[in-house]
Design a protein around this motif. Structure first.
Motif, mmCIF file in Angstrom:
data_model
loop_
_atom_site.group_PDB
_atom_site.id
_atom_site.type_symbol
_atom_site.label_atom_id
_atom_site.label_comp_id
_atom_site.label_asym_id
_atom_site.label_seq_id
_atom_site.Cartn_x
_atom_site.Cartn_y
_atom_site.Cartn_z
ATOM 1 N N ASN A 140 0.810 -1.220 0.000
ATOM 2 C CA ASN A 140 0.000 0.000 0.000
ATOM 3 C C ASN A 140 0.842 1.268 0.000
ATOM 4 O O ASN A 140 0.429 2.293 -0.526
ATOM 5 C CB ASN A 140 -0.945 0.009 1.192
ATOM 6 N N SER A 141 2.018 1.184 0.604
ATOM 7 C CA SER A 141 2.870 2.373 0.658
ATOM 8 C C SER A 141 3.585 2.627 -0.664
ATOM 9 O O SER A 141 3.839 3.769 -1.025
ATOM 10 C CB SER A 141 3.926 2.223 1.752
ATOM 11 N N TYR A 142 3.946 1.557 -1.361
ATOM 12 C CA TYR A 142 4.704 1.732 -2.595
ATOM 13 C C TYR A 142 3.825 1.749 -3.840
ATOM 14 O O TYR A 142 4.292 2.118 -4.902
ATOM 15 C CB TYR A 142 5.764 0.630 -2.727
ATOM 16 N N CYS A 143 2.594 1.333 -3.688
ATOM 17 C CA CYS A 143 1.776 1.158 -4.888
ATOM 18 C C CYS A 143 0.325 1.553 -4.634
ATOM 19 O O CYS A 143 -0.491 0.702 -4.284
ATOM 20 C CB CYS A 143 1.894 -0.304 -5.290
ATOM 21 N N ASP B 134 -7.181 4.751 -4.244
ATOM 22 C CA ASP B 134 -7.690 4.566 -2.892
ATOM 23 C C ASP B 134 -6.831 3.491 -2.241
ATOM 24 O O ASP B 134 -6.843 2.338 -2.634
ATOM 25 C CB ASP B 134 -9.159 4.123 -2.967
ATOM 26 N N PHE B 135 -6.057 3.875 -1.243
ATOM 27 C CA PHE B 135 -5.037 2.993 -0.692
ATOM 28 C C PHE B 135 -5.595 1.731 -0.043
ATOM 29 O O PHE B 135 -4.937 0.732 0.064
ATOM 30 C CB PHE B 135 -4.207 3.722 0.360
ATOM 31 N N LYS C 253 -5.093 7.869 6.499
ATOM 32 C CA LYS C 253 -4.900 8.237 5.095
ATOM 33 C C LYS C 253 -3.831 9.316 4.968
ATOM 34 O O LYS C 253 -3.012 9.293 4.058
ATOM 35 C CB LYS C 253 -6.216 8.734 4.481
ATOM 36 N N LEU C 254 -3.888 10.262 5.902
ATOM 37 C CA LEU C 254 -2.921 11.357 5.893
ATOM 38 C C LEU C 254 -1.501 10.831 6.087
ATOM 39 O O LEU C 254 -0.560 11.236 5.402
ATOM 40 C CB LEU C 254 -3.285 12.318 7.023
ATOM 41 N N LEU C 255 -1.377 9.903 7.017
ATOM 42 C CA LEU C 255 -0.076 9.294 7.289
ATOM 43 C C LEU C 255 0.413 8.539 6.052
ATOM 44 O O LEU C 255 1.580 8.634 5.670
ATOM 45 C CB LEU C 255 -0.193 8.336 8.487
ATOM 46 N N GLN C 256 -0.493 7.820 5.424
ATOM 47 C CA GLN C 256 -0.140 7.065 4.226
ATOM 48 C C GLN C 256 0.307 8.011 3.110
ATOM 49 O O GLN C 256 1.264 7.731 2.393
ATOM 50 C CB GLN C 256 -1.353 6.244 3.768
ATOM 51 N N LEU D 76 -0.682 4.657 13.815
ATOM 52 C CA LEU D 76 -0.307 3.400 13.164
ATOM 53 C C LEU D 76 -0.682 2.193 14.022
ATOM 54 O O LEU D 76 -1.072 1.147 13.498
ATOM 55 C CB LEU D 76 1.188 3.382 12.852
ATOM 56 N N GLU D 77 -0.561 2.365 15.322
ATOM 57 C CA GLU D 77 -0.963 1.261 16.216
ATOM 58 C C GLU D 77 -2.454 0.970 16.065
ATOM 59 O O GLU D 77 -2.875 -0.180 16.042
ATOM 60 C CB GLU D 77 -0.628 1.607 17.672
#
Lengths: 169, 219
Positions: A25-28, A85-86, A111-114, B10-11
């Motif tokens: 999810n983070s890379y793609c 959409d992650f 979502k913001l963190l992602q 994240l947790e």
């Protein structure tokens, strides 16, 4: 014999599925490409399954393979959309709610963190994922192949960036 | 928002995944686990073909030099072409070695560096092309002799040959400087970036940019 190995492999993937899911999810962010990346990670994990070096934690070994494959994919497929959409349904890993329905809406903060992680470059993204997973500096250094001091320095820099990015929230 | 707060988020996400993330075992069992989509094997085949071609050319040049020892200009020209063939051959051997060492269980920085060195292979040929500029005549002399059986050297005016050699010898110093300058470590210099992009293409330039990122990341 092969079936035993495959069963063990499937159990291992099940135990560590969160690692693969988060990296993919983070890379793609694009759903269709995500399926390809998931499969490629699974294939590389299978190919290295017999070569597992037990001097490392299993998760360390898995992170190395999954991140290496993800970065290779990312660099090959730069056309990947950044607007996907992650957290939508994936093929090997499905997100379902307690009632078994697809889970489409996730918390805005996640979502913001992602989004923050997605916008980092390939190597810093790996570092950030590992840091947020609360891996020790030693383990992060082993996965990335840099020194512990270097890990500490880079995390310090990313923290500053994070603070700036999220200061209005 | 502090990093610690992000960790809390994240947790929360982790707990959510624990509850809701399911492995689709049927889909996993259906994957052909032996069939990777990676192009490493194709690249390896190309590099092996390249290696075999340079080996054959190096052997041929060795034989050419041996049979033309009596004609100094042909032997010297052949030797020059031979030296550049050997440099290219060494580059190809290095590539095959790198490709054999690609192992996804290795640390990220180590593996990425090897992959990007493979991807930036095109730069070696650009550098060799520049470096051999003062002795391009040797390629012409050898090629005309081999393919058309024409000895170009005997048709050249001796004064012209001396002037040509002197002028081109002077070129050697700036060309060595250029050879060293065309590196991923100098990509911050605009003309280096443009020259590499123009002569070796976008793929090589991007690979070099990533090598640069790796070096930055290690700092």
């Amino acid at each position: 014999m092969v079936s035993d190995k495959k069963d063990r492999f499937i159990r291992t993937i099940d135990e560590h599925k969160k690692i693969i899911y988060k990296i993919v999810n983070s890379y793609c962010p694009n759903r269709e490409d995500r399926k390809d990346l998931e499969q490629e990670i699974i294939i590389q994990l299978w190919k290295s399954f017999d070569k597992y070096d037990d001097s490392y934690k299993y998760s360390t070994w898995m992170y190395r393979i999954a991140l290496n494959v993800a970065i290779s994919f990312y660099r090959k497929e730069r056309k990947w959309s950044l607007k996907g959409d992650f957290y939508d349904e994936a093929s090997i890993f499905n997100m379902v709610d307690e009632n078994g329905k697809d889970e489409a809406v996730l918390d805005g903060q996640i979502k913001l963190l992602q989004t923050f992680i997605t916008n980092l470059n390939e190597l810093n993204k790996a570092l950030m994922l590992l840091y947020l997973e609360e891996k020790s500096y030693e383990e992060i250094a082993e996965i990335l192949g840099i020194t512990k001091t270097n890990v500490a320095t880079k995390i310090g820099r990313i923290k500053v960036k994070l603070k700036k990015e999220f200061e209005n929230i | 928002m502090e990093a610690s707060e992000l960790k809390n988020i994240l947790e929360g996400y982790d707990r959510k995944l624990d509850r809701n993330l399911k492995l689709n075992s049927a889909a996993l069992k259906n994957i052909n686990l032996e069939k990777s989509k990676k192009k490493t094997r194709t690249v390896l085949v190309h590099r092996v073909i390249e290696l075999v071609s340079y080996t054959l050319l190096a052997l041929f040049m060795g034989s050419y030099i041996a049979t033309h020892l009596g004609q100094t200009h042909l032997a010297i020209s052949g030797s020059i072409v031979g030296v550049f063939t050997l440099i290219a051959l060494a580059g190809s051997i290095g590539q095959v070695v790198f490709l054999q060492q690609i192992d996804f269980t290795k640390p990220l920085v180590e593996l990425r560096k090897k992959i990007e060195l493979v991807n930036s292979h095109g730069l070696l040929f650009v550098k060799l092309l520049f470096l051999s500029a003062p002795i391009w005549w040797s390629y012409a002399i050898v090629a005309l002799d081999i393919f058309l059986d024409i000895d170009l050297y005997v048709h050249l005016e001796p004064g012209f040959v001396v002037r040509y050699i002197l002028i081109n010898a002077l070129l050697l110093i700036p060309l060595i400087w250029l050879f060293k300058k065309l590196s991923y470590k100098n990509l911050h210099i605009k003309w280096v970036r443009k020259t590499i992009g123009f002569f070796s293409g976008t793929k090589t330039r991007k690979a070099l940019e990533f090598l640069n990122d790796i070096e930055e990341f290690k700092k």
